[in-house]
Design a protein around this motif. Structure first.
Motif, PDB file in Angstrom:
ATOM      1  N   VAL A  24       5.522  -2.475   3.542  1.00 56.40           N
ATOM      2  CA  VAL A  24       4.532  -3.377   4.134  1.00 56.40           C
ATOM      3  C   VAL A  24       3.317  -3.475   3.205  1.00 56.40           C
ATOM      4  O   VAL A  24       3.074  -2.596   2.388  1.00 56.40           O
ATOM      5  N   SER A  25       2.593  -4.560   3.352  1.00 54.88           N
ATOM      6  CA  SER A  25       1.308  -4.699   2.668  1.00 54.88           C
ATOM      7  C   SER A  25       0.321  -5.220   3.701  1.00 54.88           C
ATOM      8  O   SER A  25       0.708  -5.705   4.768  1.00 54.88           O
ATOM      9  N   HIS A  26      -0.946  -5.104   3.411  1.00 52.52           N
ATOM     10  CA  HIS A  26      -1.946  -5.553   4.371  1.00 52.52           C
ATOM     11  C   HIS A  26      -3.163  -6.080   3.637  1.00 52.52           C
ATOM     12  O   HIS A  26      -3.424  -5.728   2.484  1.00 52.52           O
ATOM     13  N   LYS A  27      -3.881  -6.962   4.334  1.00 52.80           N
ATOM     14  CA  LYS A  27      -5.128  -7.479   3.793  1.00 52.80           C
ATOM     15  C   LYS A  27      -6.046  -7.825   4.948  1.00 52.80           C
ATOM     16  O   LYS A  27      -5.612  -7.998   6.084  1.00 52.80           O
ATOM     17  N   CYS A  28      -7.313  -7.905   4.644  1.00 48.88           N
ATOM     18  CA  CYS A  28      -8.316  -8.244   5.646  1.00 48.88           C
ATOM     19  C   CYS A  28      -8.429  -9.762   5.738  1.00 48.88           C
ATOM     20  O   CYS A  28      -8.631 -10.441   4.728  1.00 48.88           O
ATOM     21  N   SER A  29      -8.257 -10.292   6.938  1.00 53.44           N
ATOM     22  CA  SER A  29      -8.390 -11.731   7.152  1.00 53.44           C
ATOM     23  C   SER A  29      -9.856 -12.111   7.236  1.00 53.44           C
ATOM     24  O   SER A  29     -10.731 -11.260   7.357  1.00 53.44           O
ATOM     25  N   GLU A  30     -10.125 -13.395   7.185  1.00 50.24           N
ATOM     26  CA  GLU A  30     -11.512 -13.880   7.216  1.00 50.24           C
ATOM     27  C   GLU A  30     -12.251 -13.450   8.474  1.00 50.24           C
ATOM     28  O   GLU A  30     -13.452 -13.212   8.442  1.00 50.24           O
ATOM     29  N   ASP A  31     -11.525 -13.322   9.592  1.00 52.90           N
ATOM     30  CA  ASP A  31     -12.181 -12.935  10.849  1.00 52.90           C
ATOM     31  C   ASP A  31     -12.334 -11.421  10.997  1.00 52.90           C
ATOM     32  O   ASP A  31     -12.799 -10.933  12.012  1.00 52.90           O
ATOM     33  N   GLY A  32     -11.921 -10.654   9.961  1.00 54.58           N
ATOM     34  CA  GLY A  32     -12.066  -9.210   9.992  1.00 54.58           C
ATOM     35  C   GLY A  32     -10.844  -8.470  10.501  1.00 54.58           C
ATOM     36  O   GLY A  32     -10.790  -7.251  10.441  1.00 54.58           O
ATOM     37  N   SER A  33      -9.859  -9.212  11.006  1.00 59.77           N
ATOM     38  CA  SER A  33      -8.636  -8.549  11.462  1.00 59.77           C
ATOM     39  C   SER A  33      -7.771  -8.182  10.256  1.00 59.77           C
ATOM     40  O   SER A  33      -7.948  -8.707   9.162  1.00 59.77           O
ATOM     41  N   ILE A  34      -6.866  -7.257  10.467  1.00 58.72           N
ATOM     42  CA  ILE A  34      -5.982  -6.807   9.409  1.00 58.72           C
ATOM     43  C   ILE A  34      -4.633  -7.495   9.578  1.00 58.72           C
ATOM     44  O   ILE A  34      -4.018  -7.434  10.641  1.00 58.72           O
ATOM     45  N   GLU A  35      -4.193  -8.149   8.519  1.00 56.23           N
ATOM     46  CA  GLU A  35      -2.914  -8.851   8.524  1.00 56.23           C
ATOM     47  C   GLU A  35      -1.887  -7.992   7.784  1.00 56.23           C
ATOM     48  O   GLU A  35      -2.061  -7.660   6.620  1.00 56.23           O
ATOM     49  N   VAL A  36      -0.822  -7.600   8.497  1.00 57.03           N
ATOM     50  CA  VAL A  36       0.231  -6.769   7.928  1.00 57.03           C
ATOM     51  C   VAL A  36       1.464  -7.642   7.729  1.00 57.03           C
ATOM     52  O   VAL A  36       1.882  -8.353   8.643  1.00 57.03           O
ATOM     53  N   THR A  37       2.037  -7.593   6.518  1.00 61.89           N
ATOM     54  CA  THR A  37       3.233  -8.370   6.222  1.00 61.89           C
ATOM     55  C   THR A  37       4.295  -7.469   5.594  1.00 61.89           C
ATOM     56  O   THR A  37       3.978  -6.481   4.932  1.00 61.89           O
ATOM     57  N   ALA A  38       5.542  -7.829   5.825  1.00 65.24           N
ATOM     58  CA  ALA A  38       6.659  -7.085   5.239  1.00 65.24           C
ATOM     59  C   ALA A  38       6.797  -7.461   3.770  1.00 65.24           C
ATOM     60  O   ALA A  38       6.727  -8.632   3.411  1.00 65.24           O
ATOM     61  N   ARG A  39       6.986  -6.450   2.917  1.00 72.56           N
ATOM     62  CA  ARG A  39       7.221  -6.685   1.495  1.00 72.56           C
ATOM     63  C   ARG A  39       8.714  -6.775   1.205  1.00 72.56           C
ATOM     64  O   ARG A  39       9.111  -7.254   0.150  1.00 72.56           O
ATOM     65  N   THR A  40       9.520  -6.283   2.132  1.00 71.73           N
ATOM     66  CA  THR A  40      10.972  -6.298   2.019  1.00 71.73           C
ATOM     67  C   THR A  40      11.530  -6.621   3.397  1.00 71.73           C
ATOM     68  O   THR A  40      10.792  -6.694   4.374  1.00 71.73           O
ATOM     69  N   THR A  41      12.831  -6.790   3.473  1.00 71.31           N
ATOM     70  CA  THR A  41      13.474  -6.964   4.770  1.00 71.31           C
ATOM     71  C   THR A  41      13.454  -5.618   5.488  1.00 71.31           C
ATOM     72  O   THR A  41      13.887  -4.613   4.937  1.00 71.31           O
ATOM     73  N   ILE A  42      12.920  -5.616   6.702  1.00 68.16           N
ATOM     74  CA  ILE A  42      12.812  -4.385   7.488  1.00 68.16           C
ATOM     75  C   ILE A  42      13.698  -4.532   8.714  1.00 68.16           C
ATOM     76  O   ILE A  42      13.512  -5.451   9.507  1.00 68.16           O
TER      77      ILE A  42
END
Length: 97
Positions: A24-42
């Motif tokens: 997984v990877s994550h980044k901070c969205s403009e509204d301050g929430s954390i967006e988590v995305t899969a880097r591979t098929t999970i």
């Protein structure tokens, strides 16, 4: 603010296991929430892995990494042994003058 990763602990993200090859990877969205995305098929039931810091990252000394994350990447010696032996990981050596 710009969507880049920041150095901070987030509930849920900080309980994920460390891997130098996270799924997984994550980044901070403009509204301050954390967006988590899969880097591979999970697959369903598969453990999620985060990367606290790269094991090759030389910007954080081992003793600081240990106090923040509770382990030293790439080191298999038990921490109690390292401390009792006054390892340079935890006890910097003074340079000879």
């Amino acid at each position: 603010e710009d969507g880049k990763e920041e150095d901070r602990l987030e509930p849920v993200l900080d309980i994920l296991q460390h891997s130098n090859n996270p799924n997984v990877s994550h980044k901070c969205s403009e509204d301050g929430s954390i967006e988590v995305t899969a880097r591979t098929t999970i697959k369903s039931g598969e453990e999620l892995f985060n990367q606290y810091r790269g094991e090759e990252d030389v910007n954080m000394p081992y003793h600081k990494f240990f106090t923040r994350f509770g382990f030293v990447p790439g080191v298999t010696e038990p921490v109690a042994n390292l401390i009792s032996e006054r390892s340079t990981i935890f006890f910097p050596q003074r340079a000879e003058v």
